[in-house]
Write an enzyme that holds these catalytic residues in place. Structure first.
Site, PDB file in Angstrom:
ATOM      1  N   LYS A 110      31.167  41.722 -24.078  1.00  0.00           N
ATOM      2  CA  LYS A 110      31.246  43.143 -23.723  1.00  0.00           C
ATOM      3  C   LYS A 110      31.776  43.376 -22.511  1.00  0.00           C
ATOM      4  O   LYS A 110      32.722  44.524 -22.030  1.00  0.00           O
ATOM      5  CB  LYS A 110      29.765  43.829 -23.676  1.00  0.00           C
ATOM      6  CG  LYS A 110      29.134  43.993 -25.126  1.00  0.00           C
ATOM      7  CD  LYS A 110      27.715  44.294 -25.182  1.00  0.00           C
ATOM      8  CE  LYS A 110      27.147  44.242 -26.477  1.00  0.00           C
ATOM      9  NZ  LYS A 110      25.729  44.434 -26.531  1.00  0.00           N
TER      10      LYS A 110
ATOM     11  N   GLN B 108      20.758  45.194 -22.622  1.00  0.00           N
ATOM     12  CA  GLN B 108      20.716  43.998 -23.889  1.00  0.00           C
ATOM     13  C   GLN B 108      19.451  43.809 -24.358  1.00  0.00           C
ATOM     14  O   GLN B 108      18.644  43.388 -23.847  1.00  0.00           O
ATOM     15  CB  GLN B 108      21.526  42.905 -23.394  1.00  0.00           C
ATOM     16  CG  GLN B 108      21.907  41.811 -24.451  1.00  0.00           C
ATOM     17  CD  GLN B 108      22.701  42.464 -25.505  1.00  0.00           C
ATOM     18  OE1 GLN B 108      23.886  43.148 -25.004  1.00  0.00           O
ATOM     19  NE2 GLN B 108      22.420  42.168 -26.698  1.00  0.00           N
TER      20      GLN B 108
ATOM     21  N   ASP C 277      24.389  53.108 -25.829  1.00  0.00           N
ATOM     22  CA  ASP C 277      23.825  52.559 -27.323  1.00  0.00           C
ATOM     23  C   ASP C 277      23.477  53.277 -28.372  1.00  0.00           C
ATOM     24  O   ASP C 277      23.376  53.249 -29.432  1.00  0.00           O
ATOM     25  CB  ASP C 277      22.568  51.340 -27.106  1.00  0.00           C
ATOM     26  CG  ASP C 277      23.102  50.096 -27.025  1.00  0.00           C
ATOM     27  OD1 ASP C 277      24.213  49.817 -27.522  1.00  0.00           O
ATOM     28  OD2 ASP C 277      22.373  49.140 -26.428  1.00  0.00           O
TER      29      ASP C 277
END
Ligand code: NDP
Length: 285
Positions: A54, A98, A121
Site C-alpha cells: 500500500k 490494517q 477503508d
C-alpha cells in the site's frame, strides 16, 4: 470465445499512473499533497506485506505517507491515541488501520473512532450508511475495485443478474450495494443459503468473497458469466505454499467469459482504490 483473464496488476498500474498525473497537476495548482497514514499493529506476515504494498503504491502516486507501527501487545488506549492524533493532523487525509487487529483490541471501536472524512477503508458506520442510501461517500476498496473491473469488462451493468457469494461488512454487503446501484438484480449467497450452486448458475456476474479455497467450481457457473474472485487463501500444494482464490480457476476459466486470477486480480485493484479514496478525501478537505 477464449476466456479473458483480467490482469488486475496492469489495470491497477494504469490507474495509479493516472492518479499520479492528477496529483502532480493539483500540486502545481497549489493544492496540498494528499497524505495517507497506515497503522500496523504487530508483525503478522500477511499484514506486513499488504502495508508495504500500500505504501509503495501511495508513493508511486505521489502521495505523502506515514506508517505507525505498534507492538502486538499495545493497549486499546495506545492505539486510540494514535488514531486521535492522525484524525487531527492537517497533512493526513486518509487513515487506514490494517485489519485484523490482535484479539485483545476492539476493531469496532477503532473503526468508529476514525473520522468518517478520513476513513479511506469506508468501514465507518457513517460511510456504510451513506453507501447504502446511495449517497456519495468513501467506498470500501475491495468492492470498489471489483466494480471498476466489471465496468471495464462489461460496460453498462444494467439488468445483469449479479450473485455475490459472502455477506461480510468489508466485501460482500458493500459489493451487493454497489451492484444494486449499478442497476443489477442482486442475489446474496451465504453459509445458510440452500443450493448456492443453483443460484450462482443463474449469474451473469459472479463475485466470490468467501474465504474457502476453490469453493466455486464450474458447476456453479453459467457459460459466459464474468467471474470475480476476491478470495485469498494460503494453501500447500506439493509441499509448496501457494495462494488460491475462492474459485477453482482451472475449471471455471474453461466455462466463463472473463475471470480474475489469484494472485494478480482483485488484490492490486484494492490498493489502487485505496489511493483513489485518499485522493477523494484530500479533495473534499
Ligand atoms: P468473511 O469470513 O468475513 O466472510 C465470508 C462470507 O462467506 C460470510 O458471509 C459467510 O457466510 C460466507 N460463506 C462461508 N462459507 C460459505 C459457503 N460454504 N457457502 C456460501 N457462503 C459461505 O470473509 P471476507 O469477506 O472478509 O473475505 C472473503 C475472502 O476475500 C477471504 O479469502 C479474504 O482473504 C479475501 N479478501 C481479499 C481482499 C483483496 O483485496 N483481494 C480484501 C478482503 C478480503 P455467513 O455470513 O453465513 O457466515
Amino acid at each position: 470465445m477464449p476466456v479473458n483473464i483480467i490482469d488486475g496488476r496492469q489495470l491497477s498500474d494504469l490507474l495509479i499512473e493516472e492518479m499520479a498525473q492528477e496529483v502532480k497537476v493539483r500540486m502545481a495548482q497549489g493544492h496540498q499533497q494528499p497524505g495517507l497514514a497506515v497503522v500496523l499493529v504487530g508483525e503478522d506476515p500477511a499484514s506486513t506485506i499488504y502495508v508495504r504494498n500500500k505504501i509503495r503504491c501511495a508513493e508511486k502516486a505521489g502521495l505523502f505517507s506515514v506508517v505507525t507501527r505498534l507492538d502486538e501487545t499495545c493497549t486499546q488506549q495506545e492505539l486510540e491515541d494514535v488514531v486521535n492524533e492522525l484524525n487531527e493532523r492537517d497533512d493526513i487525509h486518509g487513515i487506514l488501520v490494517q485489519l485484523p487487529l490482535p484479539e485483545h483490541l476492539s476493531e469496532e471501536r477503532i473503526i468508529n473512532l476514525i473520522k468518517p472524512s478520513k476513513d479511506v477503508d469506508g468501514f465507518h458506520p457513517v460511510n456504510v450508511g451513506l453507501l447504502s442510501s446511495g449517497q456519495a461517500t468513501l467506498i470500501p476498496c475491495t468492492p470498489l475495485g471489483c466494480l471498476e473491473i466489471l465496468k471495464r469488462e462489461m460496460g453498462d451493468l444494467s439488468g445483469k443478474h449479479a450473485v455475490v457469494v459472502g455477506r461480510s461488512n468489508i466485501v460482500g454487503k458493500p459489493m451487493a450495494n454497489l451492484l444494486l446501484q449499478a442497476n443489477c438484480t442482486v442475489s446474496i449467497v451465504h453459509s445458510k443459503t440452500i443450493d448456492a450452486a443453483a443460484l450462482c448458475r443463474q449469474a451473469d456476474i459472479l463475485v466470490a468473497a468467501v474465504g474457502v479455497a476453490e469453493l466455486v467450481d464450474d458447476n456453479w457457473v453459467k457459460p459466459g458469466a464474468v467471474v470475480i474472485d476476491v478470495g485469498i487463501n494460503a494453501t500447500e500444494i506439493d509441499g509448496k505454499r501457494k495462494l488460491v482464490g475462492d474459485v477453482n480457476f482451472e475449471n471455471v476459466a474453461g466455462k466463463c467469459r472473463a475471470i480474475t486470477p489469484v494472485p494478480g486480480g482483485v488484490g492490486p485493484m484494492t490498493i489502487a482504490c485505496l489511493i483513489k479514496n485518499t485522493l477523494v478525501a484530500a479533495k473534499q478537505n
